[in-house]
Design an enzyme around this catalytic site. Structure first.
Site, mmCIF file in Angstrom:
data_model
loop_
_atom_site.group_PDB
_atom_site.id
_atom_site.type_symbol
_atom_site.label_atom_id
_atom_site.label_comp_id
_atom_site.label_asym_id
_atom_site.label_seq_id
_atom_site.Cartn_x
_atom_site.Cartn_y
_atom_site.Cartn_z
ATOM 1 N N HIS A 1 0.862 -1.185 0.000
ATOM 2 C CA HIS A 1 0.000 0.000 0.000
ATOM 3 C C HIS A 1 0.896 1.230 0.000
ATOM 4 O O HIS A 1 2.052 1.175 0.445
ATOM 5 C CB HIS A 1 -0.862 0.022 1.254
ATOM 6 C CG HIS A 1 -1.971 -0.967 1.256
ATOM 7 N ND1 HIS A 1 -3.080 -0.836 2.061
ATOM 8 C CD2 HIS A 1 -2.159 -2.122 0.566
ATOM 9 C CE1 HIS A 1 -3.898 -1.848 1.862
ATOM 10 N NE2 HIS A 1 -3.355 -2.655 0.967
ATOM 11 N N GLU B 1 0.981 3.814 1.882
ATOM 12 C CA GLU B 1 1.473 4.186 3.210
ATOM 13 C C GLU B 1 2.659 3.314 3.631
ATOM 14 O O GLU B 1 3.636 3.822 4.186
ATOM 15 C CB GLU B 1 0.367 4.032 4.269
ATOM 16 C CG GLU B 1 -0.861 4.863 4.013
ATOM 17 C CD GLU B 1 -1.977 4.117 3.293
ATOM 18 O OE1 GLU B 1 -3.147 4.349 3.643
ATOM 19 O OE2 GLU B 1 -1.688 3.312 2.380
ATOM 20 N N CYS C 1 -6.143 1.920 5.977
ATOM 21 C CA CYS C 1 -6.783 0.675 6.396
ATOM 22 C C CYS C 1 -6.176 0.231 7.731
ATOM 23 O O CYS C 1 -5.206 0.836 8.205
ATOM 24 C CB CYS C 1 -6.563 -0.391 5.318
ATOM 25 S SG CYS C 1 -4.854 -0.986 5.223
ATOM 26 N N CYS D 1 -2.303 -0.407 7.534
ATOM 27 C CA CYS D 1 -1.509 0.820 7.439
ATOM 28 C C CYS D 1 -1.598 1.641 8.714
ATOM 29 O O CYS D 1 -0.600 2.214 9.155
ATOM 30 C CB CYS D 1 -1.944 1.628 6.225
ATOM 31 S SG CYS D 1 -1.581 0.778 4.669
#
Length: 153
Positions: free
Chosen positions: A52, A54, A82, A85
């Site tokens: 992701h 992040e 999410c 993260c």
């Protein structure tokens, strides 16, 4: 520099994800008025769950500062993080998180759940949502509309 400037930089990263047919989410991490790390979703391209925006930005920031602690850093991300993260943000001791669009399906900073409302954690970053929310949201809506209209293989 202000939050809008950094969010625009995160949006540039999100557009890179879109160019590789990944969900357009981008992140930048700032320290002392400078961007020290950038990331965009590469989960689909790399076939890696944890890729992701992040997570990629956090890995780069840790390398840049030479520590797993990012205590004086602010993350700007186009979509509310999410749970995975948000956990990495917590573990990195990030000072502040600024996000654009809410994630009503998996947002862990207040939309679906609020990881940082758990009592007795040893760290609570400052959270601010809704910065350039419409622009961030439109990127995602357009991406998924295009995906739905794509002919099946």
């Amino acid at each position: 520099m202000d939050d809008i400037y950094y969010m625009k930089e995160a949006i540039k990263q999100a557009k890179k994800a879109e160019q590789i047919d990944d969900v357009p989410v981008g992140a930048v991490i700032a320290l002392d008025g400078k961007i020290i790390a950038r990331g965009y979703n590469k989960r689909t391209r790399n076939e890696q769950t944890a890729d992701h925006a992040e997570m990629i930005a956090i890995r780069k920031a840790c390398k840049k500062v030479g520590s797993w602690r990012l205590e004086d850093c602010t993350m700007y991300v186009t979509l509310e993080p999410c749970p995975m993260c948000a956990g990495a943000i917590f573990q990195s001791r990030m000072k502040r998180v600024v996000y654009g669009a809410k994630d009503l399906k998996a947002g862990a900073l207040g939309s679906k759940m609020d990881l940082f409302s758990i009592e007795r954690l040893n760290h609570y970053p400052e959270i601010e949502g809704g910065i350039l929310e419409e622009e961030c949201s439109q990127l995602l809506k357009q991406f998924f509309k295009k995906l739905r209209n794509k002919p099946a293989k």
